[in-house]
Scaffold this motif. Structure first.
Motif, short mmCIF file in Angstrom:
data_model
loop_
_atom_site.label_atom_id
_atom_site.label_comp_id
_atom_site.label_asym_id
_atom_site.label_seq_id
_atom_site.Cartn_x
_atom_site.Cartn_y
_atom_site.Cartn_z
N VAL A 52 0.85 -1.20 0.00
CA VAL A 52 0.00 0.00 0.00
C VAL A 52 0.88 1.25 0.00
CG1 VAL A 52 -1.57 1.40 1.37
CG2 VAL A 52 -2.03 -1.02 1.09
N GLY A 53 1.80 1.30 0.93
CA GLY A 53 2.69 2.46 1.01
C GLY A 53 3.74 2.46 -0.08
N LEU A 54 4.25 1.27 -0.40
CA LEU A 54 5.30 1.17 -1.42
C LEU A 54 4.82 1.65 -2.78
CD1 LEU A 54 8.14 0.16 -2.25
CD2 LEU A 54 7.10 -2.08 -2.68
N PHE A 55 3.65 1.19 -3.20
CA PHE A 55 3.13 1.57 -4.51
C PHE A 55 2.64 3.02 -4.54
CE2 PHE A 55 2.02 -3.14 -5.44
CZ PHE A 55 3.35 -3.38 -5.77
N ALA A 56 2.22 3.54 -3.39
CA ALA A 56 1.81 4.95 -3.34
C ALA A 56 3.01 5.85 -3.62
CB ALA A 56 1.21 5.27 -1.98
N GLU A 57 4.17 5.42 -3.14
CA GLU A 57 5.39 6.22 -3.30
C GLU A 57 6.12 5.87 -4.60
OE1 GLU A 57 9.33 7.43 -0.63
OE2 GLU A 57 7.69 6.25 0.23
N ALA A 58 6.00 4.61 -5.04
CA ALA A 58 6.77 4.18 -6.21
C ALA A 58 5.93 3.28 -7.12
CB ALA A 58 8.03 3.46 -5.76
N PRO A 59 5.06 3.85 -7.94
CA PRO A 59 4.20 3.06 -8.81
C PRO A 59 4.82 2.67 -10.15
CG PRO A 59 3.58 5.35 -8.98
CD PRO A 59 4.69 5.29 -7.96
#
Length: 210
Positions: A52-59
């Motif tokens: 959730v946080g990873l893809f929000a910052e690095a999609p």
């Protein structure tokens, strides 16, 4: 187990879940690839919490590279083998940018050349992102195929080839999703829930439970 039984099993699974998909949360082939890479020896639930946080910052691969190994680690620390996985994520993103213009290749050989990506991961990406009739055999599918006698085999490669040979074309795209869901929630490892199984009368498992 014969052709008629297999067809009925697949028909019931399809009628119960007409539009199955992975339980990993993703918005693009890239996010799916990274989620599947992270899911080795981890649950989909734990991966979803981390991404959730990873893809929000690095999609995108470019954004992921900007995070770097340490930045990725901060997001996936709760997942098993996170150190190795973070390194593989960054190496994979480097190759995606350098060789594939930042896109996930719709090609088995190219996918399997990515760090941390094996045949099972490639099968999931080809199937779920691109609609290929591949069957990715994980522990759930391996168990269901052997326990029911639908497609028994001593290892995942044998089971995959048997499934590909006995599953009719109309069912191939969704087959591995049905088997995963069935293995995850009904035909569970320690004590299968045979009493609530919609294919119990077709299953050839000898030690059925109530």
């Amino acid at each position: 187990m014969n052709k008629v039984k297999r067809l009925e099993i697949l028909t019931r699974l399809r009628d119960h879940e007409p539009h199955p998909t992975t339980e990993l949360v993703f918005r693009s082939p890239f996010e799916l690839l990274i989620a599947v890479l992270l899911s080795a020896q981890a649950t989909d639930v734990s991966v979803n919490k981390a991404t959730v946080g990873l893809f929000a910052e690095a999609p995108t691969p470019e954004a992921m590279l900007a995070l770097g190994v340490d930045g990725v680690k901060q997001h996936i620390r709760t997942i098993g083998l996170f150190n190795t996985k973070a390194i593989n994520v960054i190496k994979t993103c480097q190759l995606l940018v350098e060789k594939h213009q930042g896109c996930v290749p719709e090609n088995r050989e190219a996918l399997e050349a990515l760090p941390g990506v094996g045949r099972k991961t490639a099968n999931v990406v080809l199937n779920t992102a691109f609609g290929w009739p591949t069957i990715a055999v994980d522990t759930h599918i391996f168990r269901v195929a052997n326990r029911t006698k639908f497609a028994p085999g001593k290892n995942v490669d044998i089971v995959e080839q048997k499934l590909l040979s006995v599953v009719p074309a109309a069912f191939k795209v969704n087959c591995h999703h049905w088997f995963i869901l069935h293995g995850r929630y009904t035909c569970i490892a320690r004590k299968p829930r045979c009493g609530s199984c919609l294919i119990e009368d077709l299953c050839e498992y000898k030690d059925k439970t109530e």
